[in-house]
Design a protein around this motif. Structure first.
Motif, mmCIF file in Angstrom:
data_model
loop_
_atom_site.group_PDB
_atom_site.id
_atom_site.type_symbol
_atom_site.label_atom_id
_atom_site.label_comp_id
_atom_site.label_asym_id
_atom_site.label_seq_id
_atom_site.Cartn_x
_atom_site.Cartn_y
_atom_site.Cartn_z
ATOM 1 N N THR A 78 -8.436 6.785 -17.423
ATOM 2 C CA THR A 78 -8.269 5.366 -17.085
ATOM 3 C C THR A 78 -8.478 4.489 -18.306
ATOM 4 O OG1 THR A 78 -9.161 5.843 -14.881
ATOM 5 C CG2 THR A 78 -9.079 3.533 -15.529
ATOM 6 N N ARG A 85 -1.805 0.704 -22.629
ATOM 7 C CA ARG A 85 -0.805 -0.140 -21.951
ATOM 8 C C ARG A 85 -1.048 -1.627 -22.236
ATOM 9 N NH1 ARG A 85 2.521 2.590 -18.684
ATOM 10 N NH2 ARG A 85 3.052 0.810 -17.372
ATOM 11 N N ASP A 91 2.017 -3.328 -17.959
ATOM 12 C CA ASP A 91 1.085 -3.510 -16.837
ATOM 13 C C ASP A 91 0.123 -2.312 -16.738
ATOM 14 O OD1 ASP A 91 -0.169 -4.135 -14.463
ATOM 15 O OD2 ASP A 91 1.470 -3.382 -13.201
ATOM 16 N N SER A 93 -1.905 -1.650 -14.316
ATOM 17 C CA SER A 93 -2.238 -1.319 -12.911
ATOM 18 C C SER A 93 -2.161 0.161 -12.552
ATOM 19 C CB SER A 93 -1.325 -2.077 -11.940
ATOM 20 O OG SER A 93 -1.453 -3.441 -12.097
ATOM 21 N N PRO A 94 -1.018 0.849 -12.870
ATOM 22 C CA PRO A 94 -0.907 2.244 -12.418
ATOM 23 C C PRO A 94 -2.050 3.117 -12.946
ATOM 24 C CG PRO A 94 1.161 1.522 -13.442
ATOM 25 C CD PRO A 94 0.176 0.419 -13.624
ATOM 26 N N LEU A 97 -5.187 2.353 -10.792
ATOM 27 C CA LEU A 97 -5.043 2.865 -9.418
ATOM 28 C C LEU A 97 -5.185 4.386 -9.369
ATOM 29 C CD1 LEU A 97 -2.158 0.592 -8.090
ATOM 30 C CD2 LEU A 97 -4.525 0.614 -7.280
ATOM 31 N N TRP A 98 -4.526 5.066 -10.302
ATOM 32 C CA TRP A 98 -4.637 6.533 -10.325
ATOM 33 C C TRP A 98 -6.077 6.952 -10.653
ATOM 34 C CZ3 TRP A 98 -1.922 9.546 -7.689
ATOM 35 C CH2 TRP A 98 -0.526 9.440 -7.581
ATOM 36 N N SER A 232 1.427 0.135 -7.809
ATOM 37 C CA SER A 232 2.440 0.927 -8.503
ATOM 38 C C SER A 232 1.829 2.280 -8.848
ATOM 39 C CB SER A 232 2.873 0.174 -9.762
ATOM 40 O OG SER A 232 3.393 1.063 -10.714
ATOM 41 N N LEU A 233 2.319 3.340 -8.181
ATOM 42 C CA LEU A 233 1.775 4.681 -8.422
ATOM 43 C C LEU A 233 2.858 5.546 -9.059
ATOM 44 C CD1 LEU A 233 -0.213 5.207 -5.110
ATOM 45 C CD2 LEU A 233 -1.174 4.839 -7.369
ATOM 46 N N ARG A 234 2.995 5.426 -10.371
ATOM 47 C CA ARG A 234 4.034 6.195 -11.055
ATOM 48 C C ARG A 234 3.532 7.584 -11.396
ATOM 49 N NH1 ARG A 234 5.493 2.386 -15.794
ATOM 50 N NH2 ARG A 234 6.048 4.423 -16.640
ATOM 51 N N LYS A 235 4.375 8.571 -11.083
ATOM 52 C CA LYS A 235 3.971 9.971 -11.283
ATOM 53 C C LYS A 235 3.730 10.290 -12.760
ATOM 54 C CE LYS A 235 5.953 14.319 -10.537
ATOM 55 N NZ LYS A 235 7.124 15.032 -10.101
ATOM 56 N N ILE A 237 2.498 8.432 -15.015
ATOM 57 C CA ILE A 237 1.170 7.935 -15.436
ATOM 58 C C ILE A 237 0.081 8.914 -14.976
ATOM 59 C CG2 ILE A 237 -0.497 6.032 -15.255
ATOM 60 C CD1 ILE A 237 1.878 4.939 -16.605
#
Length: 446
Positions: A78, A85, A91, A93-94, A97-98, A232-235, A237
Protein backbone atom coordinates in the motif's frame (compact mmCIF):
# COMPACT_ATOMS: atom_id res chain seq x y z
CA UNK A 1 -3.51 16.15 -4.47
CA UNK A 2 -0.19 17.61 -5.58
CA UNK A 3 0.45 19.53 -2.30
CA UNK A 4 1.51 16.26 -0.69
CA UNK A 5 4.04 15.34 -3.35
CA UNK A 6 7.58 15.26 -1.98
CA UNK A 7 9.38 15.78 -5.28
CA UNK A 8 13.07 16.71 -5.01
CA UNK A 9 14.70 19.22 -7.33
CA UNK A 10 18.41 18.28 -7.75
CA UNK A 11 19.31 22.00 -7.70
CA UNK A 12 17.77 22.51 -4.21
CA UNK A 13 20.13 23.11 -1.31
CA UNK A 14 21.02 20.11 0.85
CA UNK A 15 19.55 21.78 3.96
CA UNK A 16 16.20 22.30 2.23
CA UNK A 17 16.06 18.61 1.21
CA UNK A 18 17.11 17.48 4.70
CA UNK A 19 14.30 19.63 6.16
CA UNK A 20 11.75 18.03 3.77
CA UNK A 21 12.82 14.53 4.83
CA UNK A 22 12.90 15.38 8.55
CA UNK A 23 9.41 16.93 8.26
CA UNK A 24 8.17 13.62 6.81
CA UNK A 25 10.09 11.46 9.29
CA UNK A 26 9.49 13.36 12.53
CA UNK A 27 5.83 12.29 13.09
CA UNK A 28 6.79 8.67 12.23
CA UNK A 29 9.60 8.75 14.80
CA UNK A 30 7.17 10.15 17.41
CA UNK A 31 4.58 7.46 16.52
CA UNK A 32 7.24 4.76 17.05
CA UNK A 33 8.23 6.35 20.33
CA UNK A 34 4.57 6.17 21.41
CA UNK A 35 4.48 2.50 20.46
CA UNK A 36 7.58 1.85 22.61
CA UNK A 37 6.01 3.71 25.54
CA UNK A 38 2.81 1.70 25.03
CA UNK A 39 4.55 -1.70 25.08
CA UNK A 40 6.69 -0.65 28.06
CA UNK A 41 3.52 0.40 29.92
CA UNK A 42 1.86 -2.97 29.21
CA UNK A 43 4.78 -4.65 30.99
CA UNK A 44 4.93 -2.08 33.83
CA UNK A 45 1.17 -2.35 34.46
CA UNK A 46 1.18 -6.16 34.78
CA UNK A 47 4.35 -6.10 36.93
CA UNK A 48 2.08 -5.56 39.95
CA UNK A 49 0.52 -9.00 39.32
CA UNK A 50 3.51 -11.38 39.18
CA UNK A 51 6.86 -12.10 37.51
CA UNK A 52 5.10 -14.71 35.35
CA UNK A 53 2.67 -12.02 34.12
CA UNK A 54 5.63 -9.85 33.06
CA UNK A 55 7.24 -12.80 31.26
CA UNK A 56 3.93 -13.69 29.55
CA UNK A 57 3.21 -10.17 28.25
CA UNK A 58 6.85 -9.41 27.37
CA UNK A 59 7.48 -12.68 25.56
CA UNK A 60 4.18 -12.85 23.69
CA UNK A 61 4.67 -9.22 22.57
CA UNK A 62 7.96 -10.18 20.91
CA UNK A 63 6.29 -13.25 19.36
CA UNK A 64 3.54 -10.99 17.99
CA UNK A 65 6.23 -9.33 15.85
CA UNK A 66 6.39 -12.59 13.94
CA UNK A 67 2.61 -12.49 13.39
CA UNK A 68 2.74 -8.81 12.41
CA UNK A 69 5.32 -9.64 9.72
CA UNK A 70 2.34 -10.95 7.70
CA UNK A 71 0.86 -7.45 7.94
CA UNK A 72 3.84 -6.01 6.07
CA UNK A 73 2.60 -7.65 2.85
CA UNK A 74 -0.36 -5.24 2.71
CA UNK A 75 1.47 -2.41 4.50
CA UNK A 76 4.50 -2.24 2.17
CA UNK A 77 2.42 -2.79 -0.98
CA UNK A 78 0.00 0.00 0.00
CA UNK A 79 2.65 2.49 1.08
CA UNK A 80 4.90 2.00 -1.99
CA UNK A 81 2.09 1.95 -4.58
CA UNK A 82 0.27 4.96 -3.08
CA UNK A 83 3.60 6.87 -3.12
CA UNK A 84 4.40 5.87 -6.72
CA UNK A 85 0.90 6.75 -7.96
CA UNK A 86 0.86 10.10 -6.13
CA UNK A 87 4.27 10.87 -7.68
CA UNK A 88 2.97 9.96 -11.14
CA UNK A 89 -0.16 12.10 -10.62
CA UNK A 90 -2.43 9.02 -10.79
CA UNK A 91 -5.35 8.10 -8.50
CA UNK A 92 -3.98 6.17 -5.46
CA UNK A 93 -7.44 4.72 -4.56
CA UNK A 94 -6.96 1.19 -5.98
CA UNK A 95 -3.76 0.72 -3.96
CA UNK A 96 -5.43 1.72 -0.68
CA UNK A 97 -8.57 -0.38 -1.35
CA UNK A 98 -6.58 -3.50 -2.18
CA UNK A 99 -4.43 -2.87 0.91
CA UNK A 100 -7.53 -2.86 3.13
CA UNK A 101 -8.99 -5.98 1.48
CA UNK A 102 -5.69 -7.90 1.70
CA UNK A 103 -5.27 -6.90 5.36
CA UNK A 104 -8.70 -8.28 6.17
CA UNK A 105 -8.09 -11.55 4.28
CA UNK A 106 -4.68 -12.13 5.92
CA UNK A 107 -6.00 -11.36 9.41
CA UNK A 108 -9.18 -13.44 9.19
CA UNK A 109 -7.59 -16.90 9.78
CA UNK A 110 -5.48 -15.39 12.58
CA UNK A 111 -8.71 -14.49 14.42
CA UNK A 112 -9.33 -18.23 14.84
CA UNK A 113 -5.84 -19.78 14.98
CA UNK A 114 -3.45 -16.96 15.92
CA UNK A 115 -3.54 -17.59 19.67
CA UNK A 116 -2.74 -21.30 19.23
CA UNK A 117 0.10 -20.51 16.83
CA UNK A 118 1.78 -18.05 19.24
CA UNK A 119 1.30 -20.46 22.20
CA UNK A 120 2.93 -23.24 20.18
CA UNK A 121 5.89 -21.00 19.22
CA UNK A 122 6.36 -19.87 22.84
CA UNK A 123 6.42 -23.46 24.09
CA UNK A 124 8.81 -24.48 21.30
CA UNK A 125 11.18 -21.62 22.20
CA UNK A 126 11.24 -22.75 25.82
CA UNK A 127 8.55 -20.79 27.72
CA UNK A 128 7.01 -22.58 30.72
CA UNK A 129 3.40 -23.84 30.60
CA UNK A 130 2.42 -21.32 33.29
CA UNK A 131 3.75 -18.40 31.22
CA UNK A 132 2.04 -19.72 28.07
CA UNK A 133 -1.32 -20.06 29.89
CA UNK A 134 -1.11 -16.44 31.04
CA UNK A 135 -0.03 -15.36 27.54
CA UNK A 136 -3.16 -16.99 26.10
CA UNK A 137 -5.34 -14.80 28.36
CA UNK A 138 -3.45 -11.72 27.14
CA UNK A 139 -3.66 -12.77 23.45
CA UNK A 140 -7.38 -13.69 23.40
CA UNK A 141 -8.75 -10.11 22.91
CA UNK A 142 -5.84 -9.12 20.63
CA UNK A 143 -6.62 -11.91 18.15
CA UNK A 144 -10.37 -11.34 18.49
CA UNK A 145 -9.84 -7.87 16.96
CA UNK A 146 -6.76 -8.58 14.81
CA UNK A 147 -8.66 -7.80 11.57
CA UNK A 148 -9.27 -4.28 12.93
CA UNK A 149 -5.55 -3.88 13.73
CA UNK A 150 -4.47 -5.01 10.25
CA UNK A 151 -6.97 -2.71 8.47
CA UNK A 152 -5.89 0.26 10.63
CA UNK A 153 -2.31 -0.46 9.61
CA UNK A 154 -3.17 -0.49 5.88
CA UNK A 155 -4.83 2.94 6.22
CA UNK A 156 -1.73 4.17 8.11
CA UNK A 157 0.38 2.94 5.15
CA UNK A 158 -1.85 4.90 2.75
CA UNK A 159 -1.28 8.13 4.71
CA UNK A 160 2.51 7.56 4.80
CA UNK A 161 2.70 6.84 1.06
CA UNK A 162 0.64 9.95 0.37
CA UNK A 163 3.16 11.99 2.37
CA UNK A 164 0.82 12.88 5.27
CA UNK A 165 2.64 11.51 8.32
CA UNK A 166 1.11 13.99 10.82
CA UNK A 167 -2.43 12.55 10.86
CA UNK A 168 -1.34 8.97 11.76
CA UNK A 169 0.72 10.45 14.61
CA UNK A 170 -2.42 12.12 16.04
CA UNK A 171 -4.33 8.84 15.69
CA UNK A 172 -1.45 6.97 17.40
CA UNK A 173 -1.55 9.45 20.27
CA UNK A 174 -5.28 8.85 20.77
CA UNK A 175 -4.78 5.05 20.59
CA UNK A 176 -2.00 5.29 23.17
CA UNK A 177 -4.22 7.11 25.67
CA UNK A 178 -7.04 4.58 25.14
CA UNK A 179 -4.67 1.61 25.51
CA UNK A 180 -2.91 2.73 28.69
CA UNK A 181 -6.03 4.01 30.47
CA UNK A 182 -8.28 1.05 29.60
CA UNK A 183 -5.51 -1.47 30.40
CA UNK A 184 -5.02 0.13 33.84
CA UNK A 185 -8.76 0.06 34.59
CA UNK A 186 -9.21 -3.55 33.40
CA UNK A 187 -6.03 -5.14 34.83
CA UNK A 188 -6.81 -4.02 38.38
CA UNK A 189 -10.60 -3.56 38.16
CA UNK A 190 -10.61 0.14 39.06
CA UNK A 191 -13.73 2.38 39.26
CA UNK A 192 -16.18 -0.51 39.07
CA UNK A 193 -14.60 -2.14 35.98
CA UNK A 194 -14.09 -5.95 36.13
CA UNK A 195 -10.64 -7.10 37.32
CA UNK A 196 -9.29 -9.04 34.31
CA UNK A 197 -5.57 -9.12 35.27
CA UNK A 198 -3.36 -10.15 32.28
CA UNK A 199 -6.37 -10.23 29.92
CA UNK A 200 -6.93 -6.53 30.75
CA UNK A 201 -3.62 -5.65 29.04
CA UNK A 202 -4.84 -7.46 25.91
CA UNK A 203 -8.18 -5.63 26.02
CA UNK A 204 -6.27 -2.33 26.22
CA UNK A 205 -4.63 -3.10 22.87
CA UNK A 206 -7.86 -4.38 21.26
CA UNK A 207 -9.90 -1.34 22.32
CA UNK A 208 -7.21 1.08 21.11
CA UNK A 209 -7.25 -0.57 17.64
CA UNK A 210 -11.06 -0.20 17.45
CA UNK A 211 -10.87 3.48 18.43
CA UNK A 212 -8.05 4.02 15.89
CA UNK A 213 -10.10 2.55 13.03
CA UNK A 214 -13.22 4.52 14.04
CA UNK A 215 -11.17 7.73 14.02
CA UNK A 216 -9.77 6.99 10.54
CA UNK A 217 -13.34 6.33 9.28
CA UNK A 218 -14.46 9.65 10.84
CA UNK A 219 -11.55 11.50 9.12
CA UNK A 220 -12.55 10.01 5.79
CA UNK A 221 -16.29 10.68 6.17
CA UNK A 222 -15.71 14.28 7.32
CA UNK A 223 -12.60 15.36 5.39
CA UNK A 224 -12.04 12.75 2.63
CA UNK A 225 -8.57 12.12 4.14
CA UNK A 226 -5.96 11.07 3.04
CA UNK A 227 -7.53 11.46 -0.45
CA UNK A 228 -10.97 10.93 -2.05
CA UNK A 229 -11.29 7.16 -2.60
CA UNK A 230 -12.99 6.07 -5.82
CA UNK A 231 -14.28 2.50 -5.94
CA UNK A 232 -11.73 1.01 -8.33
CA UNK A 233 -10.37 -2.52 -7.90
CA UNK A 234 -7.95 -3.06 -10.76
CA UNK A 235 -6.43 -6.52 -10.99
CA UNK A 236 -3.06 -5.22 -12.22
CA UNK A 237 -2.72 -3.12 -9.02
CA UNK A 238 -3.42 -6.21 -6.85
CA UNK A 239 -0.70 -8.16 -8.70
CA UNK A 240 1.74 -5.26 -8.30
CA UNK A 241 0.91 -5.10 -4.60
CA UNK A 242 1.56 -8.83 -4.12
CA UNK A 243 4.82 -8.54 -6.07
CA UNK A 244 6.01 -5.62 -3.89
CA UNK A 245 4.61 -6.74 -0.53
CA UNK A 246 5.36 -10.48 -0.49
CA UNK A 247 9.19 -10.21 -0.31
CA UNK A 248 8.88 -7.79 2.64
CA UNK A 249 6.50 -10.12 4.51
CA UNK A 250 8.89 -13.06 3.97
CA UNK A 251 11.85 -10.88 5.02
CA UNK A 252 10.12 -9.68 8.23
CA UNK A 253 9.00 -13.19 9.18
CA UNK A 254 12.41 -14.79 8.69
CA UNK A 255 14.25 -11.85 10.27
CA UNK A 256 12.16 -12.06 13.44
CA UNK A 257 12.74 -15.84 13.66
CA UNK A 258 16.49 -15.38 12.98
CA UNK A 259 16.58 -12.65 15.61
CA UNK A 260 15.02 -15.03 18.17
CA UNK A 261 17.68 -17.64 17.28
CA UNK A 262 20.39 -15.03 17.85
CA UNK A 263 18.87 -14.08 21.24
CA UNK A 264 18.91 -17.82 22.02
CA UNK A 265 22.71 -17.77 21.54
CA UNK A 266 22.95 -14.92 24.08
CA UNK A 267 20.67 -16.81 26.50
CA UNK A 268 23.25 -19.65 26.69
CA UNK A 269 25.35 -17.34 28.87
CA UNK A 270 22.68 -17.07 31.55
CA UNK A 271 20.02 -14.64 32.70
CA UNK A 272 22.45 -11.78 33.41
CA UNK A 273 23.82 -11.75 29.85
CA UNK A 274 20.29 -12.00 28.44
CA UNK A 275 19.11 -9.14 30.69
CA UNK A 276 22.11 -7.04 29.54
CA UNK A 277 21.20 -7.74 25.90
CA UNK A 278 17.61 -6.55 26.56
CA UNK A 279 18.86 -3.44 28.40
CA UNK A 280 21.25 -2.68 25.51
CA UNK A 281 18.46 -3.07 22.96
CA UNK A 282 16.21 -0.67 24.95
CA UNK A 283 18.94 1.99 25.10
CA UNK A 284 19.86 1.54 21.42
CA UNK A 285 16.18 1.68 20.41
CA UNK A 286 16.20 5.51 20.58
CA UNK A 287 18.76 5.61 17.76
CA UNK A 288 17.09 2.70 15.94
CA UNK A 289 13.71 4.47 16.01
CA UNK A 290 15.15 7.55 14.31
CA UNK A 291 16.66 5.28 11.64
CA UNK A 292 13.34 3.48 11.20
CA UNK A 293 11.37 6.75 10.87
CA UNK A 294 13.87 8.07 8.31
CA UNK A 295 13.68 4.74 6.45
CA UNK A 296 9.88 5.02 6.05
CA UNK A 297 10.30 8.65 4.94
CA UNK A 298 12.92 7.60 2.37
CA UNK A 299 10.52 4.91 1.07
CA UNK A 300 7.86 7.62 0.49
CA UNK A 301 10.42 10.01 -1.03
CA UNK A 302 11.87 7.33 -3.34
CA UNK A 303 8.37 6.04 -4.26
CA UNK A 304 6.97 9.44 -5.20
CA UNK A 305 10.05 10.52 -7.19
CA UNK A 306 10.24 7.11 -8.87
CA UNK A 307 6.55 7.41 -9.83
CA UNK A 308 7.20 10.89 -11.22
CA UNK A 309 10.23 9.51 -13.15
CA UNK A 310 12.33 12.16 -11.35
CA UNK A 311 15.36 9.88 -10.99
CA UNK A 312 17.97 12.61 -10.47
CA UNK A 313 15.88 14.12 -7.69
CA UNK A 314 15.37 10.66 -6.19
CA UNK A 315 19.12 9.99 -6.06
CA UNK A 316 19.89 13.43 -4.62
CA UNK A 317 17.13 13.13 -1.99
CA UNK A 318 18.22 9.65 -0.93
CA UNK A 319 21.87 10.68 -0.53
CA UNK A 320 20.97 13.73 1.57
CA UNK A 321 18.63 11.53 3.70
CA UNK A 322 21.36 8.93 4.20
CA UNK A 323 24.02 11.45 5.29
CA UNK A 324 21.56 13.31 7.56
CA UNK A 325 20.46 10.07 9.26
CA UNK A 326 24.07 8.89 9.66
CA UNK A 327 24.98 12.20 11.30
CA UNK A 328 22.07 12.04 13.80
CA UNK A 329 22.56 8.34 14.63
CA UNK A 330 26.33 8.83 14.81
CA UNK A 331 25.89 11.55 17.43
CA UNK A 332 23.56 9.32 19.46
CA UNK A 333 26.11 6.51 19.12
CA UNK A 334 28.79 8.85 20.48
CA UNK A 335 26.61 9.69 23.51
CA UNK A 336 25.96 5.98 24.14
CA UNK A 337 29.69 5.16 23.87
CA UNK A 338 30.62 7.95 26.31
CA UNK A 339 28.01 7.21 29.01
CA UNK A 340 27.01 3.52 28.70
CA UNK A 341 26.84 3.02 32.47
CA UNK A 342 24.40 5.86 33.06
CA UNK A 343 22.08 4.66 30.29
CA UNK A 344 22.14 1.11 31.70
CA UNK A 345 21.24 2.39 35.18
CA UNK A 346 17.87 3.57 33.83
CA UNK A 347 16.85 -0.10 33.43
CA UNK A 348 18.75 -2.06 36.10
CA UNK A 349 20.75 -1.77 39.32
CA UNK A 350 22.37 -5.21 38.98
CA UNK A 351 26.19 -4.73 38.79
CA UNK A 352 26.86 -7.81 36.65
CA UNK A 353 24.08 -6.91 34.18
CA UNK A 354 25.45 -3.36 33.93
CA UNK A 355 29.02 -4.54 33.25
CA UNK A 356 27.76 -6.73 30.37
CA UNK A 357 25.46 -3.95 29.09
CA UNK A 358 28.42 -1.52 28.97
CA UNK A 359 30.28 -3.89 26.59
CA UNK A 360 27.13 -4.26 24.45
CA UNK A 361 26.55 -0.50 24.22
CA UNK A 362 30.14 0.51 23.41
CA UNK A 363 30.35 -2.16 20.67
CA UNK A 364 27.02 -1.30 18.97
CA UNK A 365 27.57 2.47 19.39
CA UNK A 366 30.36 2.19 16.81
CA UNK A 367 27.99 0.86 14.16
CA UNK A 368 25.17 3.44 14.43
CA UNK A 369 26.12 5.44 11.28
CA UNK A 370 26.41 2.18 9.31
CA UNK A 371 22.93 1.17 10.50
CA UNK A 372 21.68 4.55 9.23
CA UNK A 373 23.08 3.96 5.72
CA UNK A 374 21.70 0.39 5.62
CA UNK A 375 18.22 1.64 6.67
CA UNK A 376 18.00 4.48 4.14
CA UNK A 377 19.28 2.51 1.13
CA UNK A 378 16.97 -0.38 2.07
CA UNK A 379 13.96 1.97 2.38
CA UNK A 380 14.80 3.65 -0.94
CA UNK A 381 14.99 0.32 -2.77
CA UNK A 382 11.55 -0.54 -1.36
CA UNK A 383 10.19 2.81 -2.55
CA UNK A 384 11.43 1.99 -6.05
CA UNK A 385 9.44 -1.26 -5.81
CA UNK A 386 12.59 -3.44 -5.59
CA UNK A 387 11.56 -5.21 -2.36
CA UNK A 388 13.19 -8.50 -3.40
CA UNK A 389 16.66 -6.91 -3.00
CA UNK A 390 16.31 -6.06 0.74
CA UNK A 391 14.89 -9.57 1.26
CA UNK A 392 18.01 -11.23 -0.16
CA UNK A 393 20.49 -8.83 1.49
CA UNK A 394 18.95 -8.80 4.97
CA UNK A 395 18.55 -12.55 5.26
CA UNK A 396 21.90 -13.59 3.82
CA UNK A 397 23.74 -10.88 5.78
CA UNK A 398 22.11 -11.90 9.08
CA UNK A 399 23.08 -15.54 8.64
CA UNK A 400 26.45 -15.31 6.84
CA UNK A 401 27.93 -12.38 8.77
CA UNK A 402 26.18 -12.64 12.14
CA UNK A 403 24.80 -16.06 13.17
CA UNK A 404 27.22 -18.50 11.48
CA UNK A 405 30.49 -16.65 12.41
CA UNK A 406 29.14 -16.21 15.98
CA UNK A 407 28.57 -19.96 16.33
CA UNK A 408 32.09 -20.72 14.99
CA UNK A 409 33.89 -18.16 17.19
CA UNK A 410 31.92 -19.06 20.33
CA UNK A 411 33.64 -22.46 20.21
CA UNK A 412 37.02 -20.67 20.50
CA UNK A 413 35.97 -17.85 22.88
CA UNK A 414 32.76 -18.59 24.77
CA UNK A 415 31.57 -15.07 25.70
CA UNK A 416 28.49 -12.99 24.80
CA UNK A 417 30.91 -10.20 23.74
CA UNK A 418 31.70 -12.29 20.62
CA UNK A 419 28.00 -12.10 19.65
CA UNK A 420 27.89 -8.32 20.04
CA UNK A 421 31.10 -7.85 18.03
CA UNK A 422 29.60 -9.82 15.13
CA UNK A 423 26.39 -7.76 15.43
CA UNK A 424 28.48 -4.64 14.74
CA UNK A 425 30.53 -6.24 11.94
CA UNK A 426 27.36 -7.52 10.25
CA UNK A 427 25.71 -4.06 10.36
CA UNK A 428 28.80 -2.53 8.69
CA UNK A 429 28.97 -5.15 5.92
CA UNK A 430 25.21 -4.89 5.32
CA UNK A 431 25.50 -1.11 4.87
CA UNK A 432 28.22 -1.55 2.23
CA UNK A 433 26.17 -4.17 0.32
CA UNK A 434 23.02 -1.99 0.44
CA UNK A 435 24.94 1.00 -0.89
CA UNK A 436 26.30 -1.07 -3.76
CA UNK A 437 22.84 -2.51 -4.58
CA UNK A 438 21.22 0.94 -4.48
CA UNK A 439 23.89 2.40 -6.80
CA UNK A 440 23.38 -0.43 -9.27
CA UNK A 441 19.57 0.09 -9.35
CA UNK A 442 19.66 3.89 -9.62
CA UNK A 443 22.26 3.69 -12.42
CA UNK A 444 19.77 1.75 -14.57
CA UNK A 445 17.30 4.67 -14.27
CA UNK A 446 19.81 7.50 -14.60
Amino acid sequence: MSHNRVLIDPSEGKLKVARKVLKLAFPIILSNLLYTVESAFSVILVSGLSASAVAAVGYSSSMLWFIYSLMSLAYTGTSVLVAQRVGAGKDPSPALLWGIILSFLIALPLTFWGKDLVSYLMLTFGASQNVVDLAREYLEPIFLFITVGFITNAIYAGYNGYGDTKTPFKVALLMNVVNISSAYLLIYGKFGFPRLEVAGAGWGIALSEVVGLMFYIYLYAKHRKPFPVKLSLRKDILLQMLRIGTPTAIERGFTSLSFNIFVGLVAQFGDKALAAHQVGLRVESVSFMIGFGMMIASTTLAGQNYGAKNFKGLDYGVKVSAHTTALIMGLIGLLIALFPQYFSLIFTRDKEVISYAVYYLVIVALSQPQMAYASIFSGSLKGMGKTHIPLVINLSSFWFFRIIPSIIFLKLLPSPIILWVFMSIETTLRAIIFYWAYKREIKKNL
